[in-house]
Write an enzyme that holds these catalytic residues in place. Structure first.
Site, PDB file in Angstrom:
ATOM      1  N   TYR A   1      10.525  34.591  29.522  1.00  0.00           N
ATOM      2  CA  TYR A   1      10.314  33.205  30.139  1.00  0.00           C
ATOM      3  C   TYR A   1       9.652  33.412  31.500  1.00  0.00           C
ATOM      4  O   TYR A   1       9.995  33.810  32.445  1.00  0.00           O
ATOM      5  CB  TYR A   1      11.805  32.838  30.549  1.00  0.00           C
ATOM      6  CG  TYR A   1      12.831  32.674  29.284  1.00  0.00           C
ATOM      7  CD1 TYR A   1      12.149  32.712  28.127  1.00  0.00           C
ATOM      8  CD2 TYR A   1      14.122  32.599  29.253  1.00  0.00           C
ATOM      9  CE1 TYR A   1      13.054  32.237  26.920  1.00  0.00           C
ATOM     10  CE2 TYR A   1      15.028  32.169  28.484  1.00  0.00           C
ATOM     11  CZ  TYR A   1      14.458  32.189  27.078  1.00  0.00           C
ATOM     12  OH  TYR A   1      15.307  31.886  25.912  1.00  0.00           O
TER      13      TYR A   1
ATOM     14  N   PHE B   1      18.955  24.270  21.772  1.00  0.00           N
ATOM     15  CA  PHE B   1      18.622  23.255  21.427  1.00  0.00           C
ATOM     16  C   PHE B   1      19.659  22.331  20.934  1.00  0.00           C
ATOM     17  O   PHE B   1      19.658  21.835  19.870  1.00  0.00           O
ATOM     18  CB  PHE B   1      17.435  23.194  20.484  1.00  0.00           C
ATOM     19  CG  PHE B   1      16.385  23.950  20.930  1.00  0.00           C
ATOM     20  CD1 PHE B   1      15.792  24.224  22.377  1.00  0.00           C
ATOM     21  CD2 PHE B   1      15.380  24.445  20.236  1.00  0.00           C
ATOM     22  CE1 PHE B   1      14.970  24.658  22.732  1.00  0.00           C
ATOM     23  CE2 PHE B   1      14.232  25.297  20.470  1.00  0.00           C
ATOM     24  CZ  PHE B   1      13.799  25.189  22.025  1.00  0.00           C
TER      25      PHE B   1
END
Length: 291
Positions: free
Chosen positions: A66, A215
């Site tokens: 990330y 998600f």
């Protein structure tokens, strides 16, 4: 510590010998746009991490990919030395390219390097839990994971990893991993509209293995559902609140890791996950995957 900490929605779960809050925090959104580069508001990112811990969250999900290397360094700056109760979960198996892609990186030397990089950027001597990221940016892909997973098992034996898990995995790959060594969690895409892992979740629950959905509202392409909109309006809630509350209700082994770069939004997510859903609400929401 805030008065919220004893009553985070969902209570706690055991990841092996580690006790974590079922409501956790995902650090992906702390990097820049499309998870590349530094955050626009570095002080704000630091504040979110500290607020998460102050509110009692003991499960932070991250990856050295990330940024790359951005979120881990933010976590270290904000929280090191880490509270004994805090458990940081990372993943290996993918890298970032200059175009922002997620090329796979699952050769033994690549995995060893990624583990070393996570240890360094987080300032740790042992990683509490490492998930092997499988498949690619489009989702899980069938195929043997033995060589890659056995590499992490070797690192576990060497003492630099405490527990193992898999991410973006098929049910067959989960079973293959379990045939090699114990796992404590599976981290896959799953939400109201994407129910492909229902059977897997129930099996893992019976085995006391955590399932960590990412998600919860569809990710970069948010879930569009007339049914969800109707339930949300009736409850005077937000779609994210309903999605998170539904996940906590779905199975006791589900751990949440919603991400945000805003302290206010973090608090909203916690409050939203406490939403009470009636049998009527649940029956209606259960139809979404079949819309």
């Amino acid at each position: 510590m805030s008065a919220l900490s004893p009553s985070l929605p969902g209570g706690t779960w055991a990841l092996g010998d580690l006790t974590v809050t079922r409501f956790g925090y995902g650090a992906m959104q702390l990097a820049g746009p499309w998870v590349m580069g530094p955050p626009a508001d570095r002080d704000g990112a630091i504040a979110v991490l500290r607020e998460a811990v102050d509110l009692g969250i003991t499960h932070i999900d991250t990856s050295d990919a990330y940024g790359p290397r951005i979120t881990n360094r933010l976590i270290r700056e904000a929280l090191h030395p880490y509270p004994e109760s805090l458990h940081i979960v990372t993943k290996v198996g993918a890298r970032r390219d200059e175009q922002g892609g997620w090329p796979t990186a699952r050769q033994p030397d690549q995995l060893r390097r990624q583990v070393e990089e996570n240890l360094e950027s987080l300032g740790l001597e042992v990683l509490d839990l490492v998930n092997l990221r499988l498949g690619d940016a489009e989702g899980p892909k069938a195929g043997s994971i033995a060589e890659a997973f056995e590499t992490l098992v070797e690192l576990q034996r060497e003492g630099v990893i405490r527990h193992l898990g898999v991410s973006n995995a098929t049910a067959e790959q989960v079973a293959e991993a379990q045939g090699i060594a114990p796992i404590v969690c599976v981290q896959n895409m799953y939400n109201l509209a994407h129910r492909h892992d229902d059977e897997l979740i129930d099996r893992l629950a019976a085995e006391r293995i955590a399932y960590v959905p990412f998600f919860p509202l569809g990710g970069f392409s948010p879930l569009q559902s007339a049914t969800l909109s109707a339930v949300t309006a009736r409850l005077e809630a937000t779609p994210m609140s309903v999605a998170l509350a539904w996940l906590l209700h779905r199975s006791p082994n589900i751990l949440l890791i919603p991400g945000t770069s805003s302290v206010a939004h973090l608090r909203e997510n916690i409050a939203g996950a406490r939403l009470s859903l009636s049998d009527e609400d649940l029956a209606e929401l259960d139809k979404i995957g079949r819309e």
